[in-house]
Design a protein around this motif. Sequence first.
Motif, PDB file in Angstrom:
ATOM      1  N   GLU A 179       3.742  41.214  46.601  1.00 10.14           N
ATOM      2  CA  GLU A 179       3.112  41.669  45.529  1.00 10.14           C
ATOM      3  C   GLU A 179       2.843  43.125  45.335  1.00 10.14           C
ATOM      4  O   GLU A 179       3.172  43.518  44.139  1.00 10.14           O
ATOM      5  N   ASP A 180       2.869  44.162  46.267  1.00  7.42           N
ATOM      6  CA  ASP A 180       2.788  45.467  46.085  1.00  7.42           C
ATOM      7  C   ASP A 180       3.929  46.238  46.675  1.00  7.42           C
ATOM      8  O   ASP A 180       3.768  46.471  47.701  1.00  7.42           O
ATOM      9  N   MET A 181       4.945  46.427  45.899  1.00  6.01           N
ATOM     10  CA  MET A 181       6.045  47.106  46.457  1.00  6.01           C
ATOM     11  C   MET A 181       6.260  48.496  45.936  1.00  6.01           C
ATOM     12  O   MET A 181       7.433  49.198  46.096  1.00  6.01           O
ATOM     13  N   SER A 182       5.292  49.243  45.531  1.00  5.56           N
ATOM     14  CA  SER A 182       5.224  50.550  44.681  1.00  5.56           C
ATOM     15  C   SER A 182       5.810  51.427  45.747  1.00  5.56           C
ATOM     16  O   SER A 182       6.223  52.379  45.235  1.00  5.56           O
ATOM     17  N   ALA A 183       5.386  51.423  46.973  1.00  4.12           N
ATOM     18  CA  ALA A 183       5.606  52.357  47.885  1.00  4.12           C
ATOM     19  C   ALA A 183       6.715  52.208  48.977  1.00  4.12           C
ATOM     20  O   ALA A 183       6.789  52.506  50.094  1.00  4.12           O
ATOM     21  N   LEU A 192      10.295  45.548  57.695  1.00  2.00           N
ATOM     22  CA  LEU A 192       9.608  46.809  56.950  1.00  2.00           C
ATOM     23  C   LEU A 192       9.176  47.831  58.075  1.00  2.00           C
ATOM     24  O   LEU A 192       8.414  47.428  59.014  1.00  2.00           O
ATOM     25  N   ASP A 193       9.717  48.994  57.973  1.00  2.00           N
ATOM     26  CA  ASP A 193       9.622  50.360  58.817  1.00  2.00           C
ATOM     27  C   ASP A 193       9.976  49.647  60.343  1.00  2.00           C
ATOM     28  O   ASP A 193       9.201  50.032  61.318  1.00  2.00           O
ATOM     29  N   GLY A 194      10.990  48.903  60.661  1.00  2.00           N
ATOM     30  CA  GLY A 194      11.422  48.713  61.986  1.00  2.00           C
ATOM     31  C   GLY A 194      10.651  47.158  62.448  1.00  2.00           C
ATOM     32  O   GLY A 194      11.035  46.716  63.723  1.00  2.00           O
ATOM     33  N   THR A 195       9.660  46.625  61.658  1.00  2.00           N
ATOM     34  CA  THR A 195       8.875  45.786  62.121  1.00  2.00           C
ATOM     35  C   THR A 195       8.997  44.359  61.130  1.00  2.00           C
ATOM     36  O   THR A 195       9.199  44.509  60.117  1.00  2.00           O
ATOM     37  N   PRO A 196       9.098  43.222  61.760  1.00  2.00           N
ATOM     38  CA  PRO A 196       9.470  42.190  61.036  1.00  2.00           C
ATOM     39  C   PRO A 196       8.401  41.692  59.798  1.00  2.00           C
ATOM     40  O   PRO A 196       7.202  41.893  60.130  1.00  2.00           O
ATOM     41  N   MET A 197       8.877  41.459  58.700  1.00  2.00           N
ATOM     42  CA  MET A 197       8.182  41.248  57.565  1.00  2.00           C
ATOM     43  C   MET A 197       7.610  39.853  57.250  1.00  2.00           C
ATOM     44  O   MET A 197       8.722  39.145  56.878  1.00  2.00           O
ATOM     45  N   PRO A 198       6.611  39.135  57.920  1.00  2.00           N
ATOM     46  CA  PRO A 198       6.311  37.884  57.725  1.00  2.00           C
ATOM     47  C   PRO A 198       5.959  37.680  56.347  1.00  2.00           C
ATOM     48  O   PRO A 198       5.499  38.225  55.378  1.00  2.00           O
ATOM     49  N   GLU A 199       6.669  36.288  56.047  1.00  2.00           N
ATOM     50  CA  GLU A 199       6.100  35.506  54.677  1.00  2.00           C
ATOM     51  C   GLU A 199       6.628  36.454  53.437  1.00  2.00           C
ATOM     52  O   GLU A 199       6.089  36.362  52.249  1.00  2.00           O
ATOM     53  N   ALA A 200       7.777  37.220  53.535  1.00  2.00           N
ATOM     54  CA  ALA A 200       8.436  37.910  52.564  1.00  2.00           C
ATOM     55  C   ALA A 200       9.045  36.985  51.583  1.00  2.00           C
ATOM     56  O   ALA A 200       9.576  36.141  52.065  1.00  2.00           O
ATOM     57  N   MET A 201       8.742  36.980  50.147  1.00  2.00           N
ATOM     58  CA  MET A 201       9.826  36.247  49.389  1.00  2.00           C
ATOM     59  C   MET A 201      11.225  36.782  49.107  1.00  2.00           C
ATOM     60  O   MET A 201      11.432  37.913  48.807  1.00  2.00           O
ATOM     61  N   VAL A 223      10.977  50.690  49.515  1.00  2.00           N
ATOM     62  CA  VAL A 223      12.388  50.663  49.074  1.00  2.00           C
ATOM     63  C   VAL A 223      13.305  49.824  50.049  1.00  2.00           C
ATOM     64  O   VAL A 223      12.837  49.861  51.110  1.00  2.00           O
ATOM     65  N   GLN A 224      14.258  49.231  49.527  1.00  2.00           N
ATOM     66  CA  GLN A 224      15.118  48.437  50.196  1.00  2.00           C
ATOM     67  C   GLN A 224      16.210  49.502  50.615  1.00  2.00           C
ATOM     68  O   GLN A 224      16.742  49.900  49.407  1.00  2.00           O
ATOM     69  N   VAL A 225      16.258  49.575  51.724  1.00  2.00           N
ATOM     70  CA  VAL A 225      17.416  50.458  52.179  1.00  2.00           C
ATOM     71  C   VAL A 225      18.665  50.011  52.628  1.00  2.00           C
ATOM     72  O   VAL A 225      19.813  50.582  52.571  1.00  2.00           O
ATOM     73  N   SER A 226      18.723  48.621  53.021  1.00  2.00           N
ATOM     74  CA  SER A 226      19.939  48.095  53.476  1.00  2.00           C
ATOM     75  C   SER A 226      20.923  47.586  52.005  1.00  2.00           C
ATOM     76  O   SER A 226      20.244  47.506  51.066  1.00  2.00           O
ATOM     77  N   ASN A 227      22.229  47.548  52.226  1.00  2.00           N
ATOM     78  CA  ASN A 227      22.918  47.147  51.071  1.00  2.00           C
ATOM     79  C   ASN A 227      23.320  45.387  51.528  1.00  2.00           C
ATOM     80  O   ASN A 227      23.805  45.132  52.132  1.00  2.00           O
ATOM     81  N   GLU A 262      21.877  38.161  58.086  1.00  2.00           N
ATOM     82  CA  GLU A 262      21.789  39.392  57.232  1.00  2.00           C
ATOM     83  C   GLU A 262      20.626  40.043  57.349  1.00  2.00           C
ATOM     84  O   GLU A 262      19.610  39.553  56.981  1.00  2.00           O
ATOM     85  N   MET A 263      20.631  41.299  57.615  1.00  2.00           N
ATOM     86  CA  MET A 263      19.230  42.181  57.810  1.00  2.00           C
ATOM     87  C   MET A 263      19.186  42.735  56.295  1.00  2.00           C
ATOM     88  O   MET A 263      19.722  43.193  55.895  1.00  2.00           O
ATOM     89  N   ILE A 264      17.782  42.566  56.000  1.00  2.00           N
ATOM     90  CA  ILE A 264      17.172  43.119  54.733  1.00  2.00           C
ATOM     91  C   ILE A 264      16.166  44.022  55.195  1.00  2.00           C
ATOM     92  O   ILE A 264      15.214  43.789  55.924  1.00  2.00           O
ATOM     93  N   ILE A 265      16.704  45.376  55.174  1.00  2.00           N
ATOM     94  CA  ILE A 265      15.570  46.644  55.546  1.00  2.00           C
ATOM     95  C   ILE A 265      14.954  47.112  54.572  1.00  2.00           C
ATOM     96  O   ILE A 265      15.470  47.790  53.688  1.00  2.00           O
ATOM     97  N   LEU A 266      13.698  47.352  55.043  1.00  2.00           N
ATOM     98  CA  LEU A 266      12.899  47.888  53.836  1.00  2.00           C
ATOM     99  C   LEU A 266      12.117  49.036  54.518  1.00  2.00           C
ATOM    100  O   LEU A 266      11.844  48.893  55.770  1.00  2.00           O
ATOM    101  N   GLU A 267      11.731  50.171  53.933  1.00  2.00           N
ATOM    102  CA  GLU A 267      11.097  51.110  54.495  1.00  2.00           C
ATOM    103  C   GLU A 267       9.795  51.635  53.484  1.00  2.00           C
ATOM    104  O   GLU A 267      10.116  51.543  52.216  1.00  2.00           O
ATOM    105  N   THR A 268       8.801  52.251  54.328  1.00  2.00           N
ATOM    106  CA  THR A 268       7.909  52.860  53.377  1.00  2.00           C
ATOM    107  C   THR A 268       8.217  54.141  52.730  1.00  2.00           C
ATOM    108  O   THR A 268       8.852  54.929  53.749  1.00  2.00           O
ATOM    109  N   ILE A 269       7.848  54.399  51.576  1.00  2.00           N
ATOM    110  CA  ILE A 269       8.354  55.846  50.866  1.00  2.00           C
ATOM    111  C   ILE A 269       7.241  56.786  51.393  1.00  2.00           C
ATOM    112  O   ILE A 269       6.054  56.334  50.900  1.00  2.00           O
ATOM    113  N   PRO A 270       7.662  57.821  51.968  1.00  2.00           N
ATOM    114  CA  PRO A 270       6.457  58.642  52.502  1.00  2.00           C
ATOM    115  C   PRO A 270       5.828  59.445  51.524  1.00  2.00           C
ATOM    116  O   PRO A 270       6.289  59.571  50.403  1.00  2.00           O
ATOM    117  N   GLY A 271       4.525  59.678  51.688  1.00  2.00           N
ATOM    118  CA  GLY A 271       3.711  60.364  50.544  1.00  2.00           C
ATOM    119  C   GLY A 271       2.691  59.371  49.904  1.00  2.00           C
ATOM    120  O   GLY A 271       2.002  59.505  48.969  1.00  2.00           O
TER     121      GLY A 271
END
Length: 176
Positions: free
Chosen positions: A146-150, A96-105, A152-156, A167-176
């Motif tokens: 739990e809260d994915m409202s802000a 998530l934003d270039g940082t490992p995301m611990p305990e993601a489902m 987005v998964q940017v990797s295909n 296989e990298m799963i890349i998430l980014e925070t939506i600005p704003g």
Amino acid sequence: AIEGHVLDELGNPIAGVEVTAHEDDGPGFRAFTDDQGYYSIGVMVGGYDVEINWESLSQPYLVPFGTYIQVGDFAVATANFTLYTANNSISGSVTLDGTPMPEAMVFGMNHNLQGYVITMADMGGSYDLPVYGGPEDFYDLGVFFEDMSAIVQVSNNQQVPAGTQSEMIILETIPG
């Protein structure tokens, strides 16, 4: 009543599996399979989404998607399920934003076999998703928390073959 059997891909019964039935506007009902893989859920007349509770499984399986069942007056509706024993894996990491995301489902959906698999990433964001099949079997990967409202998964991560590593799963925070 809703009844049926839960079997593996070879036709062997799977005991101790929780099967749930939920109405849109009512409470849920559940039953567990016996040694023959049989379950029976007492329900009222109506429509129910019937599914396997993946958390009740004693080992990794490809779990079939749920099914919708209509139960009539004094009727018994049948919903049988076939689970596929995991025999392969897809591994990698979640950031998530270039940082490992611990305990993601992490989940994988196989549209050909009409089922899904789920695992949790470790504290370093690495995951090892148990899947069924070989390189000819494809999974669409995603992440849920739990809260994915802000976020987005940017990797295909669509159509990932069973057996894939790194296989990298890349998430980014939506600005704003």
